[in-house]
Design a protein around this motif. Structure first.
Motif, mmCIF file in Angstrom:
data_model
loop_
_atom_site.group_PDB
_atom_site.id
_atom_site.type_symbol
_atom_site.label_atom_id
_atom_site.label_comp_id
_atom_site.label_asym_id
_atom_site.label_seq_id
_atom_site.Cartn_x
_atom_site.Cartn_y
_atom_site.Cartn_z
ATOM 1 N N THR A 126 94.708 -0.457 -11.545
ATOM 2 C CA THR A 126 93.309 -0.225 -11.899
ATOM 3 C C THR A 126 92.449 -0.093 -10.645
ATOM 4 N N SER A 127 92.675 -0.958 -9.661
ATOM 5 C CA SER A 127 91.969 -0.884 -8.385
ATOM 6 C C SER A 127 92.812 -1.550 -7.315
ATOM 7 N N ILE A 128 92.540 -1.193 -6.051
ATOM 8 C CA ILE A 128 93.254 -1.788 -4.925
ATOM 9 C C ILE A 128 92.311 -1.814 -3.731
ATOM 10 N N ALA A 129 92.339 -2.908 -2.974
ATOM 11 C CA ALA A 129 91.384 -3.035 -1.872
ATOM 12 C C ALA A 129 91.927 -3.978 -0.809
ATOM 13 N N VAL A 130 91.406 -3.793 0.407
ATOM 14 C CA VAL A 130 91.662 -4.721 1.505
ATOM 15 C C VAL A 130 90.442 -5.627 1.610
ATOM 16 N N LYS A 131 90.646 -6.919 1.749
ATOM 17 C CA LYS A 131 89.506 -7.827 1.867
ATOM 18 C C LYS A 131 89.807 -8.925 2.878
ATOM 19 N N GLN A 132 88.737 -9.443 3.457
ATOM 20 C CA GLN A 132 88.842 -10.606 4.327
ATOM 21 C C GLN A 132 88.930 -11.845 3.441
ATOM 22 N N PRO A 133 89.753 -12.809 3.800
ATOM 23 C CA PRO A 133 89.885 -13.995 2.944
ATOM 24 C C PRO A 133 88.620 -14.827 2.907
ATOM 25 N N SER A 134 88.278 -15.310 1.738
ATOM 26 C CA SER A 134 87.155 -16.221 1.537
ATOM 27 C C SER A 134 87.720 -17.596 1.214
ATOM 28 N N LEU A 135 86.840 -18.580 1.083
ATOM 29 C CA LEU A 135 87.314 -19.907 0.702
ATOM 30 C C LEU A 135 87.878 -19.906 -0.710
ATOM 31 N N GLU A 136 87.390 -19.034 -1.563
ATOM 32 C CA GLU A 136 87.985 -18.918 -2.896
ATOM 33 C C GLU A 136 89.423 -18.423 -2.798
ATOM 34 N N ASP A 137 89.675 -17.500 -1.867
ATOM 35 C CA ASP A 137 91.046 -17.035 -1.661
ATOM 36 C C ASP A 137 91.935 -18.161 -1.138
ATOM 37 N N VAL A 138 91.367 -19.003 -0.267
ATOM 38 C CA VAL A 138 92.122 -20.166 0.221
ATOM 39 C C VAL A 138 92.484 -21.073 -0.951
ATOM 40 N N PHE A 139 91.506 -21.312 -1.823
ATOM 41 C CA PHE A 139 91.733 -22.165 -2.990
ATOM 42 C C PHE A 139 92.873 -21.619 -3.850
ATOM 43 N N ILE A 140 92.844 -20.317 -4.112
ATOM 44 C CA ILE A 140 93.901 -19.694 -4.912
ATOM 45 C C ILE A 140 95.229 -19.765 -4.169
ATOM 46 N N HIS A 141 95.171 -19.573 -2.865
ATOM 47 C CA HIS A 141 96.382 -19.568 -2.051
ATOM 48 C C HIS A 141 97.095 -20.920 -2.098
ATOM 49 N N VAL A 142 96.333 -22.012 -2.048
ATOM 50 C CA VAL A 142 96.965 -23.335 -1.966
ATOM 51 C C VAL A 142 97.122 -24.021 -3.316
ATOM 52 N N THR A 143 96.414 -23.548 -4.344
ATOM 53 C CA THR A 143 96.527 -24.202 -5.653
ATOM 54 C C THR A 143 97.063 -23.294 -6.742
ATOM 55 N N GLY A 144 96.943 -21.990 -6.580
ATOM 56 C CA GLY A 144 97.320 -21.061 -7.640
ATOM 57 C C GLY A 144 98.772 -20.687 -7.599
ATOM 58 N N LYS A 145 99.641 -21.639 -7.872
ATOM 59 C CA LYS A 145 101.075 -21.412 -7.776
ATOM 60 C C LYS A 145 101.584 -20.594 -8.950
ATOM 61 N N THR A 146 101.199 -19.308 -8.970
ATOM 62 C CA THR A 146 101.662 -18.434 -10.045
ATOM 63 C C THR A 146 102.482 -17.278 -9.498
ATOM 64 N N ALA A 147 103.073 -17.489 -8.338
ATOM 65 C CA ALA A 147 103.910 -16.452 -7.737
ATOM 66 C C ALA A 147 105.135 -16.195 -8.608
ATOM 67 N N VAL A 148 105.727 -15.019 -8.408
ATOM 68 C CA VAL A 148 106.880 -14.622 -9.232
ATOM 69 C C VAL A 148 108.006 -15.639 -9.109
ATOM 70 N N ALA A 149 108.249 -16.138 -7.886
ATOM 71 C CA ALA A 149 109.348 -17.079 -7.705
ATOM 72 C C ALA A 149 109.172 -18.319 -8.555
ATOM 73 N N GLU A 150 107.928 -18.766 -8.721
ATOM 74 C CA GLU A 150 107.696 -19.942 -9.538
ATOM 75 C C GLU A 150 107.747 -19.596 -11.021
ATOM 76 N N ASP A 151 107.253 -18.401 -11.382
ATOM 77 C CA ASP A 151 107.327 -17.990 -12.781
ATOM 78 C C ASP A 151 108.768 -18.005 -13.279
ATOM 79 N N SER A 152 109.704 -17.611 -12.413
ATOM 80 C CA SER A 152 111.089 -17.509 -12.835
ATOM 81 C C SER A 152 111.733 -18.863 -13.089
ATOM 82 N N ARG A 153 111.081 -19.952 -12.595
ATOM 83 C CA ARG A 153 111.649 -21.283 -12.789
ATOM 84 C C ARG A 153 111.078 -21.970 -14.014
ATOM 85 N N ARG A 154 110.085 -21.381 -14.682
ATOM 86 C CA ARG A 154 109.433 -22.041 -15.808
ATOM 87 C C ARG A 154 110.292 -21.970 -17.061
#
Length: 325
Positions: free
Chosen positions: A297-325
């Motif tokens: 739908t859309s694609i973009a390059v962005k500078q990381p924000s603190l919200e991105d940090v939050f998702i990065h360290v808490t949003g454990k929804t990566a494919v590798a983890e999905d496969s273990r559920r």
């Protein structure tokens, strides 16, 4: 100002409910005179930690030291140096501003000239000086929050604890409140610990601590935390985020984080030693579009924000983890 050592709190089992550990072996230091934002998803342990720091709850284990005092052994000494602004309003909306302030001052033995002196300092930064005789329920949300803060400042705390104080405020009122709070913190040399889910509020903080499932994941300056994500990231919006993330990992070897309908890639491969700063991201975007454009739908390059940090360290929804559920 605040030192937590191996802090643990377990809520005991109740009928139809097993025992739950809200805080796991948490250690944290917040230096005197600094502004720290505490964040984390629901159920991360923030509220439990806040109640312990306020003296409303005793931890199951660990040590809490505030202002050089053991908070568990000498709670009165800690309370004398601490001010608290709770998420729920703690002023009487049926009383005037000055009545609320006088009542709070009386609880601390402030009256007469001593109260008037403290009052001048407590409201000098605010917009409520001309509204002292108005009932609190006639004020805007932003002004009512200023009354809350002025009330706490009457006691001249060394440590100020705030639990999501901007909840319910419009963006302009939120910004005004935070600017005033930051100025007061710097002018008075107060230590401020504030919980928040609004990451724009943390951009000007000295440090940000992020919790999840009772564990402290990171605690550092906003700049250092953004560096965890990298200089830039590629964000792809798609109707099939899990499938696209799996394809990126399988075909390009790129781990990706799925967040809602977004696929976030922060491990961007470099495209050469002489490439420009964005060339790796641009090359990656070109590759993604060539292979999966119909799904995007859309694609973009962005500078990381603190919200991105939050998702990065808490949003454990990566494919590798999905496969273990």
């Amino acid at each position: 100002m605040i030192t937590l050592e191996t802090l643990t709190h377990v809520y005991p089992a109740r009928r139809h409910q097993a025992a739950r550990t809200a805080i796991h072996d948490l250690s944290l230091t917040i230096p005197d005179g600094t502004f720290c934002i505490l964040s984390g998803p629901n159920g991360s342990g923030k509220s439990t930690l806040f109640r312990i720091l306020c003296g409303l709850m005793l931890p199951t284990a660990g040590r809490v030291q505030i202002g050089g005092h053991d908070a568990l052994q000498h709670p009165d000494a800690v309370r004398r140096m601490t001010g608290v602004v709770f998420q729920s309003p703690a002023v009487d909306k049926h009383l005037s501003v000055i009545e609320n302030l006088r009542l709070h001052g009386a609880l601390y033995g402030l009256k007469g000239a001593a109260f008037e002196h403290r009052l001048t300092a407590a409201i000098g930064w605010s917009d409520i000086a001309s509204r002292l005789n108005d009932r609190v329920d006639s004020l805007s949300g932003g002004l009512a929050r200023q009354v809350e803060l002025a009330k706490v400042l009457l006691t001249e705390p060394r440590l100020l604890l705030l639990d999501e104080p901007t909840t319910g405020l419009d963006p302009a009122s939120r910004r005004s409140f935070l600017v005033a709070l930051r100025h007061l913190q710097r002018d008075r040399g107060m230590t401020v610990l504030m919980t928040s889910h609004v990451f724009s509020e943390a951009e000007d903080a000295d440090s940000v601590a992020i919790m999840r499932d009772g564990h402290l994941l990171v605690h550092d300056s906003p700049r250092a935390l953004k560096a965890l994500v990298g200089r830039e990231m590629v964000v792809v919006e798609t109707a099939t985020p899990t499938r696209l993330a799996a394809a990126l990992l399988a075909e390009l070897g790129l781990p990706a984080l799925v967040h809602g309908d977004e696929v976030r890639i922060d491990a961007i491969p470099a495209s050469g030693p002489d490439s420009g700063p964005n060339s790796g991201a641009v090359a990656l975007i070109d590759t993604i579009l060539q292979r999966w454009q119909p799904e995007i739908t859309s694609i973009a390059v962005k500078q990381p924000s603190l919200e991105d940090v939050f998702i990065h360290v808490t949003g454990k929804t990566a494919v590798a983890e999905d496969s273990r559920r």
